[in-house]
Scaffold this motif. Sequence first.
Motif, PDB file in Angstrom:
ATOM      1  N   GLY A 102       0.808  -1.222   0.000  1.00 61.75           N
ATOM      2  CA  GLY A 102       0.000   0.000   0.000  1.00 61.75           C
ATOM      3  C   GLY A 102       0.834   1.260   0.000  1.00 61.75           C
ATOM      4  O   GLY A 102       1.911   1.311   0.597  1.00 61.75           O
ATOM      5  N   PRO A 103       0.325   2.308  -0.686  1.00 62.67           N
ATOM      6  CA  PRO A 103       1.023   3.593  -0.768  1.00 62.67           C
ATOM      7  C   PRO A 103       0.639   4.509   0.393  1.00 62.67           C
ATOM      8  O   PRO A 103      -0.440   5.098   0.385  1.00 62.67           O
ATOM      9  CB  PRO A 103       0.510   4.159  -2.092  1.00 62.67           C
ATOM     10  N   LEU A 104       1.482   4.658   1.371  1.00 59.57           N
ATOM     11  CA  LEU A 104       1.133   5.501   2.521  1.00 59.57           C
ATOM     12  C   LEU A 104       0.841   6.943   2.092  1.00 59.57           C
ATOM     13  O   LEU A 104       0.003   7.608   2.676  1.00 59.57           O
ATOM     14  CB  LEU A 104       2.248   5.459   3.576  1.00 59.57           C
ATOM     15  N   TRP A 105       1.547   7.401   1.031  1.00 60.36           N
ATOM     16  CA  TRP A 105       1.320   8.787   0.560  1.00 60.36           C
ATOM     17  C   TRP A 105      -0.123   9.002   0.108  1.00 60.36           C
ATOM     18  O   TRP A 105      -0.613  10.119   0.154  1.00 60.36           O
ATOM     19  CB  TRP A 105       2.303   9.144  -0.555  1.00 60.36           C
ATOM     20  N   GLU A 106      -0.805   7.935  -0.283  1.00 63.43           N
ATOM     21  CA  GLU A 106      -2.239   8.066  -0.629  1.00 63.43           C
ATOM     22  C   GLU A 106      -3.096   7.918   0.623  1.00 63.43           C
ATOM     23  O   GLU A 106      -4.127   8.563   0.759  1.00 63.43           O
ATOM     24  CB  GLU A 106      -2.658   6.934  -1.588  1.00 63.43           C
ATOM     25  N   ALA A 107      -2.682   7.023   1.514  1.00 63.58           N
ATOM     26  CA  ALA A 107      -3.546   6.619   2.619  1.00 63.58           C
ATOM     27  C   ALA A 107      -3.591   7.639   3.757  1.00 63.58           C
ATOM     28  O   ALA A 107      -4.624   7.795   4.404  1.00 63.58           O
ATOM     29  CB  ALA A 107      -3.091   5.264   3.165  1.00 63.58           C
ATOM     30  N   ILE A 108      -2.474   8.322   3.979  1.00 64.95           N
ATOM     31  CA  ILE A 108      -2.404   9.214   5.148  1.00 64.95           C
ATOM     32  C   ILE A 108      -3.586  10.191   5.226  1.00 64.95           C
ATOM     33  O   ILE A 108      -4.238  10.286   6.260  1.00 64.95           O
ATOM     34  CB  ILE A 108      -1.048   9.975   5.180  1.00 64.95           C
ATOM     35  N   PRO A 109      -3.902  10.891   4.127  1.00 62.48           N
ATOM     36  CA  PRO A 109      -5.010  11.847   4.254  1.00 62.48           C
ATOM     37  C   PRO A 109      -6.354  11.168   4.570  1.00 62.48           C
ATOM     38  O   PRO A 109      -7.234  11.790   5.156  1.00 62.48           O
ATOM     39  CB  PRO A 109      -5.079  12.523   2.875  1.00 62.48           C
ATOM     40  N   GLU A 110      -6.513   9.902   4.191  1.00 64.69           N
ATOM     41  CA  GLU A 110      -7.744   9.151   4.459  1.00 64.69           C
ATOM     42  C   GLU A 110      -7.892   8.818   5.934  1.00 64.69           C
ATOM     43  O   GLU A 110      -8.972   8.888   6.503  1.00 64.69           O
ATOM     44  CB  GLU A 110      -7.711   7.814   3.707  1.00 64.69           C
ATOM     45  N   VAL A 111      -6.803   8.351   6.544  1.00 63.71           N
ATOM     46  CA  VAL A 111      -6.940   7.747   7.864  1.00 63.71           C
ATOM     47  C   VAL A 111      -6.482   8.633   9.021  1.00 63.71           C
ATOM     48  O   VAL A 111      -6.834   8.383  10.163  1.00 63.71           O
ATOM     49  CB  VAL A 111      -6.199   6.380   7.959  1.00 63.71           C
ATOM     50  N   MET A 112      -5.697   9.658   8.738  1.00 61.18           N
ATOM     51  CA  MET A 112      -5.194  10.492   9.834  1.00 61.18           C
ATOM     52  C   MET A 112      -5.966  11.794   9.875  1.00 61.18           C
ATOM     53  O   MET A 112      -5.621  12.754   9.200  1.00 61.18           O
ATOM     54  CB  MET A 112      -3.689  10.748   9.662  1.00 61.18           C
ATOM     55  N   ASN A 113      -7.054  11.807  10.654  1.00 65.19           N
ATOM     56  CA  ASN A 113      -7.869  13.005  10.762  1.00 65.19           C
ATOM     57  C   ASN A 113      -7.429  13.811  11.970  1.00 65.19           C
ATOM     58  O   ASN A 113      -6.977  13.255  12.960  1.00 65.19           O
ATOM     59  CB  ASN A 113      -9.338  12.632  10.921  1.00 65.19           C
ATOM     60  N   LYS A 114      -7.647  15.109  11.873  1.00 67.99           N
ATOM     61  CA  LYS A 114      -7.300  15.997  12.995  1.00 67.99           C
ATOM     62  C   LYS A 114      -8.127  15.622  14.220  1.00 67.99           C
ATOM     63  O   LYS A 114      -7.636  15.567  15.350  1.00 67.99           O
ATOM     64  CB  LYS A 114      -7.590  17.430  12.563  1.00 67.99           C
ATOM     65  N   ASN A 115      -9.420  15.372  13.985  1.00 66.79           N
ATOM     66  CA  ASN A 115     -10.358  14.947  15.029  1.00 66.79           C
ATOM     67  C   ASN A 115     -11.011  13.661  14.547  1.00 66.79           C
ATOM     68  O   ASN A 115     -10.963  13.372  13.351  1.00 66.79           O
ATOM     69  CB  ASN A 115     -11.479  15.966  15.196  1.00 66.79           C
ATOM     70  N   PRO A 116     -11.688  12.914  15.451  1.00 69.29           N
ATOM     71  CA  PRO A 116     -12.425  11.734  14.970  1.00 69.29           C
ATOM     72  C   PRO A 116     -13.416  12.119  13.868  1.00 69.29           C
ATOM     73  O   PRO A 116     -14.126  13.120  13.989  1.00 69.29           O
ATOM     74  CB  PRO A 116     -13.164  11.257  16.221  1.00 69.29           C
ATOM     75  N   GLU A 117     -13.408  11.356  12.791  1.00 68.59           N
ATOM     76  CA  GLU A 117     -14.387  11.547  11.708  1.00 68.59           C
ATOM     77  C   GLU A 117     -15.062  10.213  11.450  1.00 68.59           C
ATOM     78  O   GLU A 117     -14.727   9.508  10.502  1.00 68.59           O
ATOM     79  CB  GLU A 117     -13.698  12.048  10.428  1.00 68.59           C
ATOM     80  N   PRO A 118     -15.984   9.828  12.322  1.00 67.91           N
ATOM     81  CA  PRO A 118     -16.584   8.501  12.204  1.00 67.91           C
ATOM     82  C   PRO A 118     -17.380   8.351  10.917  1.00 67.91           C
ATOM     83  O   PRO A 118     -17.938   9.325  10.406  1.00 67.91           O
ATOM     84  CB  PRO A 118     -17.514   8.428  13.417  1.00 67.91           C
ATOM     85  N   HIS A 119     -17.384   7.147  10.383  1.00 72.01           N
ATOM     86  CA  HIS A 119     -18.256   6.862   9.245  1.00 72.01           C
ATOM     87  C   HIS A 119     -19.701   6.703   9.707  1.00 72.01           C
ATOM     88  O   HIS A 119     -20.628   6.873   8.944  1.00 72.01           O
ATOM     89  CB  HIS A 119     -17.783   5.597   8.519  1.00 72.01           C
ATOM     90  N   ALA A 120     -19.881   6.342  10.964  1.00 69.40           N
ATOM     91  CA  ALA A 120     -21.241   6.244  11.515  1.00 69.40           C
ATOM     92  C   ALA A 120     -21.900   7.614  11.445  1.00 69.40           C
ATOM     93  O   ALA A 120     -21.259   8.631  11.688  1.00 69.40           O
ATOM     94  CB  ALA A 120     -21.182   5.768  12.962  1.00 69.40           C
ATOM     95  N   GLN A 121     -23.185   7.624  11.112  1.00 67.29           N
ATOM     96  CA  GLN A 121     -23.929   8.884  10.997  1.00 67.29           C
ATOM     97  C   GLN A 121     -24.924   9.027  12.142  1.00 67.29           C
ATOM     98  O   GLN A 121     -25.371   8.025  12.701  1.00 67.29           O
ATOM     99  CB  GLN A 121     -24.722   8.902   9.684  1.00 67.29           C
ATOM    100  N   ALA A 122     -25.283  10.273  12.422  1.00 66.21           N
ATOM    101  CA  ALA A 122     -26.412  10.525  13.317  1.00 66.21           C
ATOM    102  C   ALA A 122     -27.653  10.012  12.611  1.00 66.21           C
ATOM    103  O   ALA A 122     -27.823  10.239  11.412  1.00 66.21           O
ATOM    104  CB  ALA A 122     -26.533  12.011  13.602  1.00 66.21           C
ATOM    105  N   TYR A 123     -28.529   9.296  13.338  1.00 67.91           N
ATOM    106  CA  TYR A 123     -29.700   8.717  12.687  1.00 67.91           C
ATOM    107  C   TYR A 123     -30.776   8.439  13.725  1.00 67.91           C
ATOM    108  O   TYR A 123     -30.474   8.332  14.918  1.00 67.91           O
ATOM    109  CB  TYR A 123     -29.319   7.418  11.960  1.00 67.91           C
TER     110      TYR A 123
END
Length: 370
Positions: A26-47
């Motif tokens: 895997g290319p970390l240069w692609e993945a870093i922006p996906e997985v390293m968020n400044k704050n939690p960014e859950p995929h779960a939504q309010a529902y």
Amino acid sequence: MAEQASYLNDKDVKDFTKDIQQFNLGPLWEAIPEVMNKNPEPHAQAYLWSGELMEKKLMEAAEIFTPERGGERRAIYFQNPGLTYRKPWGQVSTTQTLYAAVQLLLPGEEAPSHRHSQSALRFITEGEGAYTIVQGERIFMEEGDFLITPKNLWHGHGHLGEKPMIWMDALDIPTIYSIGGTFFEPYEDGLQQPNVPDNFSEKRYRGGMVRPVGDDKFDVAPLANYKWDRTTAAIEGLMEFDPDPNHGFAIEYINPSTGKSANPTMGTRMQYLPDGFHTNALRHTHSTIYHAFKGSGYTVINGVRFDWKAGDYFVVPNWAWYEHKTFEDSYLFSVNDIPIMDRFELEKVENYEINHGHQKITSEFKSVFR
Ligand code: 1HN
């Protein structure tokens, strides 16, 4: 998400990324922006899911499934719409760490015993006369009762009453699944038979704050059923004093032997919010699944207003600003993953400091079922 760096579009970078993928690299240069968020960014939504929808679908399910035909339990779970990358029906997740469902048992029915490495809990929303049998102890359930089924204990359900019985289940399924810790075993002989008197632990731990002499070596919570009248008595004591500005008059269910949460991986609370009460907004690392047990009101989650009334279920994801406001005296039952966050030393809480702790409402949640 962090911004995409422009060099990712350069031909040599793209070619190299493509090249290594054929070797399962895997290319970390692609993945870093996906997985390293400044704050939690859950995929779960309010529902929010309405009580009417759940009741209707459970009654329809009763026409199609017996507990045996329905995989041992006639339960319909709350699938978070943001957690659907596992096809076809999603990750069996209500938040990223927790699962919740509603379960229906009809008079005379039995749900066979089994055991698993997930911890479970139940909150009784409707009916009486059904029991859960946990490791040989029959525990009769009534509205407002909160029950635990500790991991790896045999458990099944039976119904000796007259009317349909409905309850909320919550388990740590997504957590145990993602860490590769799932064990499951059916009981060889249907529903386990009792081997101690009915409601044994509830009688022996009636106070909830004391333990019988000799019971001092419990890792597993020794009290199976936290009765509704004990919960309301505890809340009435709090009501003589000022409410918590974020939570109103709220209690946590604990293991009376250790003082820790009743379940080792899930926190559980009952909160009373009097008519017109408006909590101050906050956000925290943990996520929460709510059941509106009594009353009505709304919860603002990241600016979106979710109106609720008795019977409804809703989700506050990780790190979302939220506040509650009631239209009448209300009780909210909730399940959270604080014990999981605490185990990883990740729990963090922030108060909403602007506008006296109240968010601006930007839109309203619209249910697909009305
Ligand atoms: C389970 O054991 C129950 O005992 C309910 O009622 C829901 C969901 C997945 C796995 C086991 C129960 C469940 C469950």
